[in-house]
Design an enzyme around this catalytic site. Structure first.
Site, short mmCIF file in Angstrom:
data_model
loop_
_atom_site.label_atom_id
_atom_site.label_comp_id
_atom_site.label_asym_id
_atom_site.label_seq_id
_atom_site.Cartn_x
_atom_site.Cartn_y
_atom_site.Cartn_z
N TYR A 44 0.84 -0.97 0.08
CA TYR A 44 0.29 -0.05 -0.25
C TYR A 44 1.11 0.71 0.18
O TYR A 44 1.57 1.36 0.79
CB TYR A 44 -0.94 0.16 1.38
CG TYR A 44 -1.77 0.95 1.02
CD1 TYR A 44 -2.48 1.28 0.43
CD2 TYR A 44 -1.21 2.22 2.27
CE1 TYR A 44 -4.12 2.83 0.46
CE2 TYR A 44 -2.17 3.10 2.81
CZ TYR A 44 -3.28 3.12 1.96
OH TYR A 44 -4.22 4.57 1.72
N ASP A 97 9.50 3.11 -0.91
CA ASP A 97 8.71 3.50 1.24
C ASP A 97 8.96 3.02 1.31
O ASP A 97 8.10 2.29 2.63
CB ASP A 97 6.71 3.23 0.34
CG ASP A 97 5.91 3.95 1.16
OD1 ASP A 97 5.51 4.39 2.77
OD2 ASP A 97 4.83 3.45 0.75
N LYS A 122 4.34 8.50 8.64
CA LYS A 122 3.74 9.10 10.39
C LYS A 122 5.28 8.69 10.96
O LYS A 122 4.18 10.15 11.70
CB LYS A 122 4.10 7.00 10.08
CG LYS A 122 2.36 6.30 9.07
CD LYS A 122 2.44 5.29 8.81
CE LYS A 122 0.94 4.73 8.44
NZ LYS A 122 0.90 4.30 7.13
C1 LIG Z 1 0.45 4.89 5.68
C2 LIG Z 1 0.90 3.98 4.20
C3 LIG Z 1 0.41 5.09 3.58
C4 LIG Z 1 0.30 6.14 3.38
O1 LIG Z 1 0.59 7.06 4.55
P1 LIG Z 1 -1.35 8.39 4.71
O2 LIG Z 1 -0.17 9.34 5.60
O3 LIG Z 1 -1.93 7.31 4.99
O4 LIG Z 1 -1.13 9.08 3.05
C5 LIG Z 1 1.90 4.66 2.71
N1 LIG Z 1 2.81 3.69 2.06
C6 LIG Z 1 2.78 3.10 3.39
C7 LIG Z 1 3.75 1.84 3.32
C8 LIG Z 1 2.25 3.01 4.68
O5 LIG Z 1 2.40 2.17 5.72
#
Ligand SMILES: *Cc1c(COP(=O)(O)O)cnc(C)c1O
Length: 429
Positions: free
Chosen positions: A144, A238, A266
């Site tokens: 994701y 990511d 995060k």
């Molecule tokens: C949570 C998450 C996102 C998206 O971040 P948001 O702050 O919710 O937009 C993107 N990549 C990864 C790996 C994530 O865990």
């Protein structure tokens, strides 16, 4: 345990909010029952509006790595609030947080702050395209990367929870440049490069957390990086979830691989809306105002969020809780496996640093297809037993549980007891 007030608020919330939530996984759709409404949280604990208190293994899906309302963070943001909320001009703290982040990621000379992980990734993708002059992006099934159009296919997280293959409202044109590969399967990446000569980059979670925890096998990351670069494409890692979670810095160093572009979110905001993307100078100089790739944000580098991020990362560096995280995760793994054995429940446990979760399957889980062999009804039963025994888990089989440095010995005992009750409940289904 009663959820009366949460239920009342849920019914009220349905009127003007969509499903009474502002992010789908909060809706408890895959575990049944109504979503929880939270009143407050402190340290390792979170309390709902009915006064039920839980050991928190959701931690806002990762950001609250120090636990809730850490004193030093609270002090820093209170101080920042006194100077104003947003200026539309630069502040000293943006430089300070940028230095902390760049120092922690060897491959990052420059960083740009944004407001969410989604924004970090969509900007990182744009940057890969700008730098290479190519259009196509490879992503992995079950990873994701936020809710931007181009990456909302085979996307794990809430989509996996709700069993959605992708999202309505995403035009074909928006995903026509997105190619899907299998996690831990370099051959599936090579097949795309064999078929296409306009691939700008490959994006992945270095340890997947949005299909449950799935770790890279053998030398997957290193071989991927080498191969992708040999094809003139960029590796976008990511680390929105993994950044500062398993060590100070990213998973990249643990696996001895350097991203061309790194995306963060995060933990770097410590509970405030901060995302970031960064790379070596040559790549970041593509970004406006230095270069021709446009990306902007009214609230980017927000002073309160920067103060929260600086205080969180500074405290995290000082605490250096990573060894402790490994130990606690190992203890929880043993609880899960022993308890599952005791009640004759088949599970697989995956963990990485402070991310862990059981899959209710007898298969090993190294990709999304294997993760999907999990019995989500068993997870739902387990989830509610954990809740009733005072442990707040992400309400989905396909989300990682997170550990905070505020966990006490007593909390861990409480988790152990709840796990036992959870497995017992599953065995009675
Ligand atoms: C949570 C998450 C996102 C998206 O971040 P948001 O702050 O919710 O937009 C993107 N990549 C990864 C790996 C994530 O865990």
């Amino acid at each position: 345990m009663e959820f009366k007030k949460s239920q009342e608020l849920y019914n009220q919330g349905l009127v003007n909010l969509v499903g009474a939530v502002n992010s789908p996984v909060r809706a408890f759709a895959s575990v049944g029952g109504n979503p929880l409404f939270i009143k407050k949280a402190k340290g390792s604990k979170i309390t709902d509006v009915d006064g039920n208190s839980y050991v928190d293994l959701v931690l806002s899906y990762g950001p609250m790595i120090l636990g809730h309302r850490h004193k030093k963070v609270q002090k820093a943001i209170t101080k920042a609030l006194k100077n104003g909320y947003s200026f539309g001009a630069s502040t000293k703290n943006e430089i300070k947080l940028a230095k902390i982040v760049c120092d922690a990621f060897p491959g990052m000379d420059k960083v740009r702050f944004v407001n969410s992980g989604t924004e970090a990734v969509l900007s990182g993708i744009r940057l890969a395209r700008a730098f290479t002059g190519k259009d196509k992006i490879i992503k992995f099934s079950g990873c994701y990367h936020g809710h931007q159009d181009a990456l909302l296919v085979a996307a794990g997280s809430g989509l996996a929870t709700l069993s959605l293959p992708g999202s309505k409202g995403v035009p074909e044109g928006a995903v026509k440049n997105t190619l899907i590969a299998n996690y831990n399967d370099l051959e599936s990446v090579k097949a795309h490069f064999d078929a296409h000569d306009d691939i700008a980059g490959v994006i992945l979670e270095p340890v997947a957390g949005n299909m449950g925890v799935v770790t890279p096998q053998n030398n997957f990351l290193k071989e991927l990086k080498e191969y992708v670069n040999s094809k003139g494409a960029l590796l976008i890692i990511d680390e929105v979830m993994t950044g500062f979670r398993s060590k100070f810095g990213g998973a990249q160093e643990l696996f001895d691989v350097e991203a061309d572009i790194t995306c963060l979110g995060k933990v770097i905001g410590g509970g405030f809306p901060v995302g970031a993307y960064g790379a070596r100078n040559e790549i970041m100089e593509m970004v406006a105002p230095l270069g021709g790739m446009y990306q902007a944000g009214t609230l980017s580098g927000n002073p309160i969020a920067m103060a929260g991020g600086i205080a969180t990362l500074t405290e995290l560096k000082k605490q250096n809780p990573y060894e402790k995280f490994n130990e606690i995760a190992q203890i929880i793994e043993v609880f899960l496996l022993e308890s599952a054995k005791k009640y004759d429940v088949e599970i697989t446990v995956n963990r990485f640093g402070s991310m862990i979760n059981p899959f209710f399957t007898n298969k090993t889980v190294t990709n999304f297809t294997e993760a999907q062999t999990s019995d989500t009804e068993k997870f739902a039963t387990f989830f509610w037993a954990m809740m009733h025994n005072g442990v707040f888990l992400p309400p989905s089989q396909f989300e990682a549980w997170f550990l905070s440095s505020a966990l006490s010995e007593k909390d861990i005992q409480k988790i152990a007891k709840a796990i036992d009750k959870g497995m017992e409940a599953v065995s009675k289904m």
